[in-house]
Structures are given as structure tokens and as C-alpha cells.
Design a protein around this motif. Sequence first.
Motif, mmCIF file in Angstrom:
data_model
loop_
_atom_site.group_PDB
_atom_site.id
_atom_site.type_symbol
_atom_site.label_atom_id
_atom_site.label_comp_id
_atom_site.label_asym_id
_atom_site.label_seq_id
_atom_site.Cartn_x
_atom_site.Cartn_y
_atom_site.Cartn_z
ATOM 1 N N ALA A 257 -4.489 7.562 0.736
ATOM 2 C CA ALA A 257 -3.789 8.644 0.037
ATOM 3 C C ALA A 257 -4.239 8.743 -1.419
ATOM 4 O O ALA A 257 -4.631 9.808 -1.879
ATOM 5 N N CYS A 258 -4.174 7.634 -2.168
ATOM 6 C CA CYS A 258 -4.436 7.659 -3.612
ATOM 7 C C CYS A 258 -5.483 6.622 -4.011
ATOM 8 O O CYS A 258 -5.519 5.526 -3.457
ATOM 9 N N ARG A 259 -6.277 6.973 -4.995
ATOM 10 C CA ARG A 259 -7.236 6.024 -5.568
ATOM 11 C C ARG A 259 -6.479 5.046 -6.467
ATOM 12 O O ARG A 259 -5.466 5.391 -7.046
ATOM 13 N N ASP A 260 -6.998 3.835 -6.586
ATOM 14 C CA ASP A 260 -6.372 2.814 -7.431
ATOM 15 C C ASP A 260 -6.712 3.092 -8.891
ATOM 16 O O ASP A 260 -7.886 3.161 -9.248
ATOM 17 N N PRO A 261 -5.703 3.234 -9.760
ATOM 18 C CA PRO A 261 -5.971 3.503 -11.174
ATOM 19 C C PRO A 261 -6.316 2.251 -11.988
ATOM 20 O O PRO A 261 -6.676 2.346 -13.153
ATOM 21 N N SER A 262 -6.220 1.085 -11.377
ATOM 22 C CA SER A 262 -6.472 -0.154 -12.096
ATOM 23 C C SER A 262 -7.936 -0.253 -12.524
ATOM 24 O O SER A 262 -8.825 -0.114 -11.698
ATOM 25 N N PRO A 263 -8.193 -0.533 -13.802
ATOM 26 C CA PRO A 263 -9.587 -0.682 -14.232
ATOM 27 C C PRO A 263 -10.257 -1.886 -13.573
ATOM 28 O O PRO A 263 -11.466 -1.931 -13.452
ATOM 29 N N TYR A 264 -9.481 -2.826 -13.097
ATOM 30 C CA TYR A 264 -10.026 -3.994 -12.412
ATOM 31 C C TYR A 264 -10.477 -3.644 -10.998
ATOM 32 O O TYR A 264 -11.484 -4.132 -10.513
ATOM 33 N N ALA A 265 -9.719 -2.773 -10.351
ATOM 34 C CA ALA A 265 -9.942 -2.521 -8.928
ATOM 35 C C ALA A 265 -10.495 -1.148 -8.589
ATOM 36 O O ALA A 265 -11.045 -0.963 -7.508
ATOM 37 N N ALA A 266 -10.359 -0.184 -9.464
ATOM 38 C CA ALA A 266 -10.699 1.210 -9.158
ATOM 39 C C ALA A 266 -12.093 1.351 -8.563
ATOM 40 O O ALA A 266 -13.074 0.911 -9.140
ATOM 41 N N GLY A 267 -12.139 1.940 -7.394
ATOM 42 C CA GLY A 267 -13.399 2.242 -6.742
ATOM 43 C C GLY A 267 -13.997 1.121 -5.912
ATOM 44 O O GLY A 267 -14.780 1.384 -4.995
ATOM 45 N N ARG A 268 -13.655 -0.105 -6.191
ATOM 46 C CA ARG A 268 -14.268 -1.232 -5.475
ATOM 47 C C ARG A 268 -13.965 -1.213 -3.981
ATOM 48 O O ARG A 268 -14.842 -1.437 -3.154
ATOM 49 N N GLY A 269 -12.712 -0.987 -3.649
ATOM 50 C CA GLY A 269 -12.342 -0.956 -2.235
ATOM 51 C C GLY A 269 -12.988 0.202 -1.506
ATOM 52 O O GLY A 269 -13.491 0.039 -0.390
ATOM 53 N N LEU A 270 -12.994 1.373 -2.137
ATOM 54 C CA LEU A 270 -13.613 2.544 -1.517
ATOM 55 C C LEU A 270 -15.105 2.311 -1.314
ATOM 56 O O LEU A 270 -15.665 2.684 -0.269
ATOM 57 N N GLU A 271 -15.756 1.682 -2.280
ATOM 58 C CA GLU A 271 -17.186 1.382 -2.159
ATOM 59 C C GLU A 271 -17.450 0.461 -0.976
ATOM 60 O O GLU A 271 -18.377 0.682 -0.199
ATOM 61 N N ARG A 272 -16.635 -0.571 -0.830
ATOM 62 C CA ARG A 272 -16.826 -1.520 0.275
ATOM 63 C C ARG A 272 -16.608 -0.842 1.624
ATOM 64 O O ARG A 272 -17.349 -1.076 2.578
ATOM 65 N N LEU A 273 -15.571 -0.021 1.705
ATOM 66 C CA LEU A 273 -15.288 0.675 2.961
ATOM 67 C C LEU A 273 -16.403 1.669 3.295
ATOM 68 O O LEU A 273 -16.834 1.759 4.443
ATOM 69 N N ALA A 274 -16.876 2.390 2.296
ATOM 70 C CA ALA A 274 -17.958 3.358 2.516
ATOM 71 C C ALA A 274 -19.239 2.641 2.957
ATOM 72 O O ALA A 274 -19.929 3.099 3.879
ATOM 73 N N ALA A 275 -19.550 1.519 2.317
ATOM 74 C CA ALA A 275 -20.756 0.762 2.672
ATOM 75 C C ALA A 275 -20.710 0.279 4.119
ATOM 76 O O ALA A 275 -21.752 0.169 4.777
ATOM 77 N N ALA A 276 -19.508 0.010 4.621
ATOM 78 C CA ALA A 276 -19.338 -0.451 5.999
ATOM 79 C C ALA A 276 -19.195 0.717 6.982
ATOM 80 O O ALA A 276 -19.049 0.495 8.190
ATOM 81 N N GLY A 277 -19.202 1.953 6.474
ATOM 82 C CA GLY A 277 -19.075 3.120 7.333
ATOM 83 C C GLY A 277 -17.667 3.381 7.822
ATOM 84 O O GLY A 277 -17.466 4.086 8.806
ATOM 85 N N LEU A 278 -16.672 2.840 7.124
ATOM 86 C CA LEU A 278 -15.275 2.972 7.569
ATOM 87 C C LEU A 278 -14.464 4.003 6.813
ATOM 88 O O LEU A 278 -13.340 4.307 7.214
ATOM 89 N N LEU A 279 -14.978 4.490 5.708
ATOM 90 C CA LEU A 279 -14.161 5.342 4.844
ATOM 91 C C LEU A 279 -13.928 6.704 5.471
ATOM 92 O O LEU A 279 -14.856 7.443 5.784
ATOM 93 N N GLY A 280 -12.656 6.999 5.665
ATOM 94 C CA GLY A 280 -12.256 8.296 6.172
ATOM 95 C C GLY A 280 -11.874 9.190 4.998
ATOM 96 O O GLY A 280 -12.501 9.152 3.942
ATOM 97 N N GLU A 281 -10.815 9.929 5.162
ATOM 98 C CA GLU A 281 -10.371 10.854 4.122
ATOM 99 C C GLU A 281 -9.730 10.106 2.962
ATOM 100 O O GLU A 281 -8.897 9.221 3.155
ATOM 101 N N VAL A 282 -10.135 10.472 1.756
ATOM 102 C CA VAL A 282 -9.499 9.973 0.538
ATOM 103 C C VAL A 282 -8.713 11.140 -0.035
ATOM 104 O O VAL A 282 -9.261 12.217 -0.233
ATOM 105 N N GLY A 283 -7.425 10.940 -0.237
ATOM 106 C CA GLY A 283 -6.561 12.008 -0.715
ATOM 107 C C GLY A 283 -5.638 12.549 0.364
ATOM 108 O O GLY A 283 -4.923 13.524 0.138
ATOM 109 N N LEU A 284 -5.620 11.898 1.528
ATOM 110 C CA LEU A 284 -4.746 12.328 2.621
ATOM 111 C C LEU A 284 -3.280 12.195 2.195
ATOM 112 O O LEU A 284 -2.817 11.097 1.888
#
Length: 142
Positions: free
Chosen positions: A95-122
Motif C-alpha cells: 500500500a505505502c512506501r516506507d518513509p524511513s531514511p534507513y529503510a526507504a526503497g530497500r525492501g522494494l528493491e529486494r522484492l523487485a530484484a527477486a521478481g516478486l514486486l506487484g502493485e505499489v500503492g494498492l
Amino acid sequence: MRRAIALARAQVGLTGENPAVGCVIVSAGGVVVGEGATARGGRPHAEEIALDLAGAAASGATAYVTLEPCGARSSGAVACADRLVAAGVARVHVACRDPSPYAAGRGLERLAAAGLLGEVGLLADEAAFLYADYRPPGPAAR
């Protein structure tokens, strides 16, 4: 995703410095096989709880998570994005991106690299209230 939002809503204000997150894992056949919300004090994370409940049924399933799964943990524990990959989840909707400067984008990058990332913003508009008051800890180097 609405069920994940409801799970997170019940934990708002109870998760310490961590945000309240909800996670629902649905099998390929449409059956909820695991669900969870960030526990009191912030640990375990919603994805950890949902994956533990789902067990082997997480393989091939779809995860619905209200906030970007963590891509790194300050505790050194395995990140939720990595746990989702290791469990064999087929798709992750966020649903939402992580606003934390420590974490922002890292999880999405890992999921995308593994081919698992679906809709962001659902259902982001419906989940936004969960993180309106979330103030992540200070900046950290990425």
C-alpha cells in the motif's frame, strides 16, 4: 489489502518507534493462509507473524502489506523482504512506501530484484492514515 489495513489499525499507537503494519498472505486458491500485524513494542513485524502462520502454504502465495517490507533491520535480523523471498511468495502488493531514511526503497528493491514486486500503492489512500503520524528515527547511511 483491506484486511491488512484493519489488522494494522488495531495496532496503531502500540508499536513503539515502529509503524503499525498489517500483512495478509493469500494462497493461489484465494484462501488466507497467514496474517499478522506489528506486535506491541514493534516486534515481531507483521510479515514475520503472517509467514510463521502460513508456513509452507506461503510458497506461491500473494502477500498484501500495508507498508513496504523492511529491506534491512537495525537489529541485524533477517529483513522482511528477504523472508518473503525465502518463503517462496509469488507476489507482494504494497500500500505505502516506507518513509524511513534507513529503510526507504530497500525492501522494494529486494522484492523487485527477486521478481516478486506487484502493485505499489494498492489502496494507498485508505492506508495513508496509518502512517500520517509516523516519524521514523533520524537519518542513517544507506
